[in-house]
Design an enzyme around this catalytic site. Structure first.
Site, mmCIF file in Angstrom:
data_model
loop_
_atom_site.group_PDB
_atom_site.id
_atom_site.type_symbol
_atom_site.label_atom_id
_atom_site.label_comp_id
_atom_site.label_asym_id
_atom_site.label_seq_id
_atom_site.Cartn_x
_atom_site.Cartn_y
_atom_site.Cartn_z
ATOM 1 N N LYS A 15 0.838 -1.207 0.000
ATOM 2 C CA LYS A 15 0.000 0.000 0.000
ATOM 3 C C LYS A 15 0.873 1.256 0.000
ATOM 4 O O LYS A 15 0.618 2.192 -0.748
ATOM 5 C CB LYS A 15 -0.921 0.046 1.244
ATOM 6 C CG LYS A 15 -1.886 -1.113 1.341
ATOM 7 C CD LYS A 15 -2.868 -0.920 2.486
ATOM 8 C CE LYS A 15 -2.223 -0.912 3.874
ATOM 9 N NZ LYS A 15 -1.640 -2.203 4.290
ATOM 10 N N ARG A 91 -9.734 0.926 8.809
ATOM 11 C CA ARG A 91 -9.359 -0.456 9.084
ATOM 12 C C ARG A 91 -10.465 -1.203 9.826
ATOM 13 O O ARG A 91 -10.317 -2.392 10.074
ATOM 14 C CB ARG A 91 -8.117 -0.469 9.964
ATOM 15 C CG ARG A 91 -6.825 -0.924 9.274
ATOM 16 C CD ARG A 91 -5.771 -0.870 10.346
ATOM 17 N NE ARG A 91 -4.522 -1.499 10.076
ATOM 18 C CZ ARG A 91 -3.469 -0.927 9.523
ATOM 19 N NH1 ARG A 91 -3.552 0.283 9.048
ATOM 20 N NH2 ARG A 91 -2.326 -1.568 9.432
ATOM 21 N N ARG A 130 11.960 -6.461 5.635
ATOM 22 C CA ARG A 130 11.706 -5.069 5.263
ATOM 23 C C ARG A 130 12.557 -4.081 6.071
ATOM 24 O O ARG A 130 12.720 -4.216 7.269
ATOM 25 C CB ARG A 130 10.222 -4.766 5.466
ATOM 26 C CG ARG A 130 9.843 -3.370 5.065
ATOM 27 C CD ARG A 130 8.370 -3.268 4.803
ATOM 28 N NE ARG A 130 7.593 -3.137 6.018
ATOM 29 C CZ ARG A 130 6.298 -2.801 6.016
ATOM 30 N NH1 ARG A 130 5.663 -2.601 4.882
ATOM 31 N NH2 ARG A 130 5.657 -2.695 7.149
ATOM 32 N N ARG A 163 11.111 -2.136 11.367
ATOM 33 C CA ARG A 163 9.998 -1.772 12.237
ATOM 34 C C ARG A 163 9.817 -2.809 13.337
ATOM 35 O O ARG A 163 9.889 -4.004 13.104
ATOM 36 C CB ARG A 163 8.707 -1.679 11.413
ATOM 37 C CG ARG A 163 8.533 -0.319 10.798
ATOM 38 C CD ARG A 163 7.400 -0.284 9.831
ATOM 39 N NE ARG A 163 6.142 -0.803 10.362
ATOM 40 C CZ ARG A 163 4.992 -0.721 9.709
ATOM 41 N NH1 ARG A 163 4.941 -0.169 8.531
ATOM 42 N NH2 ARG A 163 3.892 -1.210 10.246
ATOM 43 N N ARG A 174 -0.734 -9.279 13.069
ATOM 44 C CA ARG A 174 -1.292 -8.199 12.237
ATOM 45 C C ARG A 174 -2.159 -8.770 11.118
ATOM 46 O O ARG A 174 -3.179 -8.195 10.753
ATOM 47 C CB ARG A 174 -0.160 -7.334 11.663
ATOM 48 C CG ARG A 174 0.479 -6.445 12.728
ATOM 49 C CD ARG A 174 1.823 -5.894 12.288
ATOM 50 N NE ARG A 174 1.742 -5.003 11.164
ATOM 51 C CZ ARG A 174 2.748 -4.771 10.316
ATOM 52 N NH1 ARG A 174 3.915 -5.383 10.490
ATOM 53 N NH2 ARG A 174 2.594 -3.929 9.334
HETATM 54 P P1 AMP Z 1 0.660 0.247 9.120
HETATM 55 O O1 AMP Z 1 1.847 1.121 8.951
HETATM 56 O O2 AMP Z 1 -0.526 0.692 8.268
HETATM 57 O O3 AMP Z 1 0.939 -1.208 8.971
HETATM 58 O O4 AMP Z 1 0.165 0.469 10.631
HETATM 59 C C1 AMP Z 1 0.967 0.098 11.722
HETATM 60 C C2 AMP Z 1 0.123 -0.052 12.981
HETATM 61 O O5 AMP Z 1 -0.500 1.200 13.300
HETATM 62 C C3 AMP Z 1 -1.017 -1.036 12.873
HETATM 63 O O6 AMP Z 1 -0.587 -2.382 13.106
HETATM 64 C C4 AMP Z 1 -1.943 -0.528 13.975
HETATM 65 O O7 AMP Z 1 -1.447 -0.877 15.258
HETATM 66 C C5 AMP Z 1 -1.802 0.978 13.852
HETATM 67 N N1 AMP Z 1 -2.796 1.529 12.909
HETATM 68 C C6 AMP Z 1 -2.543 2.069 11.676
HETATM 69 N N2 AMP Z 1 -3.693 2.461 11.095
HETATM 70 C C7 AMP Z 1 -4.692 2.185 11.964
HETATM 71 C C8 AMP Z 1 -6.108 2.325 11.916
HETATM 72 N N3 AMP Z 1 -6.718 2.837 10.854
HETATM 73 N N4 AMP Z 1 -6.813 1.927 13.020
HETATM 74 C C9 AMP Z 1 -6.205 1.415 14.096
HETATM 75 N N5 AMP Z 1 -4.890 1.212 14.185
HETATM 76 C C10 AMP Z 1 -4.117 1.582 13.130
#
Ligand code: AMP
Length: 221
Positions: A15, A91, A130, A163, A174
């Protein structure tokens, strides 16, 4: 007319990469909830501290604070002028409903909702290697796309980092969280006839071409 897109897909489907290409080629503003949370953590804000406790476990940050944070960004002048590509938000169905309300209130129409699809095993392989740049956000992979100088960004020379939530156990959590909470979001947009399904297990350029073609914005790229 600004372009407005939602990108949905499991962690590691690409994404962020697609959002970066959409910005580079079409000038749309990427709005990634994950990136915003990580910058709040970096800046040691109250929101960052709260978010960190969930993020490190691979859990979702509560809806209330997440929705508030994203609505604030959506109302900014930059986003109004340039449009947006949402990455990582919504999400949950609650977030999707809150977003629909906000867009209706502002009389904003989406160009489309793109669901990027990929197998779990491919995700685990991709994310386990990554590496991200601490400064410009460029993404590398220890096997598929290593940096020229180990540990440093090719573009800006800043140090690379892994990360905290890209550890294999956390990746699996996740993915589980994605299937449980975000699959219903895909069904929500599908029921509204707004969903475009695109295979994410390909070269990013090919994925981009399909995304732009399906959205009808390829001529603007
Ligand atoms: P990402 O970088 O999109 O993989 O997001 C990393 C982490 O941030 C996720 O595993 C969640 O813990 C938190 N997070 C990101 N976006 C959201 C969302 N829309 N709602 C809730 N938690 C989020």
């Amino acid at each position: 007319m600004p372009i407005r897109i939602i990108l949905i897909g499991p962690p590691g489907v690409g994404k962020g990469t697609q959002a970066a290409l959409l910005e580079e080629r079409l000038g749309v503003k990427p709005l990634s909830s994950g990136v915003i949370f990580r910058s709040e953590i970096e800046a040691e804000t109250d929101l960052g501290q709260l978010a960190k406790s969930y993020i490190d476990r691979g859990e979702l940050v509560p809806n209330g604070v997440t929705i508030q944070m994203m609505v604030k960004r959506l109302r900014s002048d930059d986003v109004r002028h340039r449009g947006f590509v949402l990455d990582g938000f919504p999400r949950t169905v609650r977030q999707a409903e809150a977003l629909s309300e906000e867009l209706d209130r502002e009389e904003i129409r989406l160009n489309g909702v793109v669901s990027l699809e990929i197998d779990d095993e491919v995700v685990v392989r991709r994310l386990s290697g990554r590496l991200g740049c601490t400064k410009c956000g460029e993404i590398y992979h220890s096997v598929n796309k290593p940096p020229k100088r180990e540990g440093f960004c090719d573009k800006c020379n800043s140090p690379l980092f892994v990360r905290e939530d890209d550890k294999p156990e956390t990746i699996r959590e996740r993915l589980r969280v994605f299937r449980e909470n975000t699959q219903p979001v895909i069904d929500y947009y599908d029921a509204q006839g707004q969903l475009l399904r695109i295979c994410g297990d390909r070269d990013p350029e090919e994925v981009f071409r399909d995304v732009a073609t399906e959205l009808g914005v390829l001529d603007q790229a």
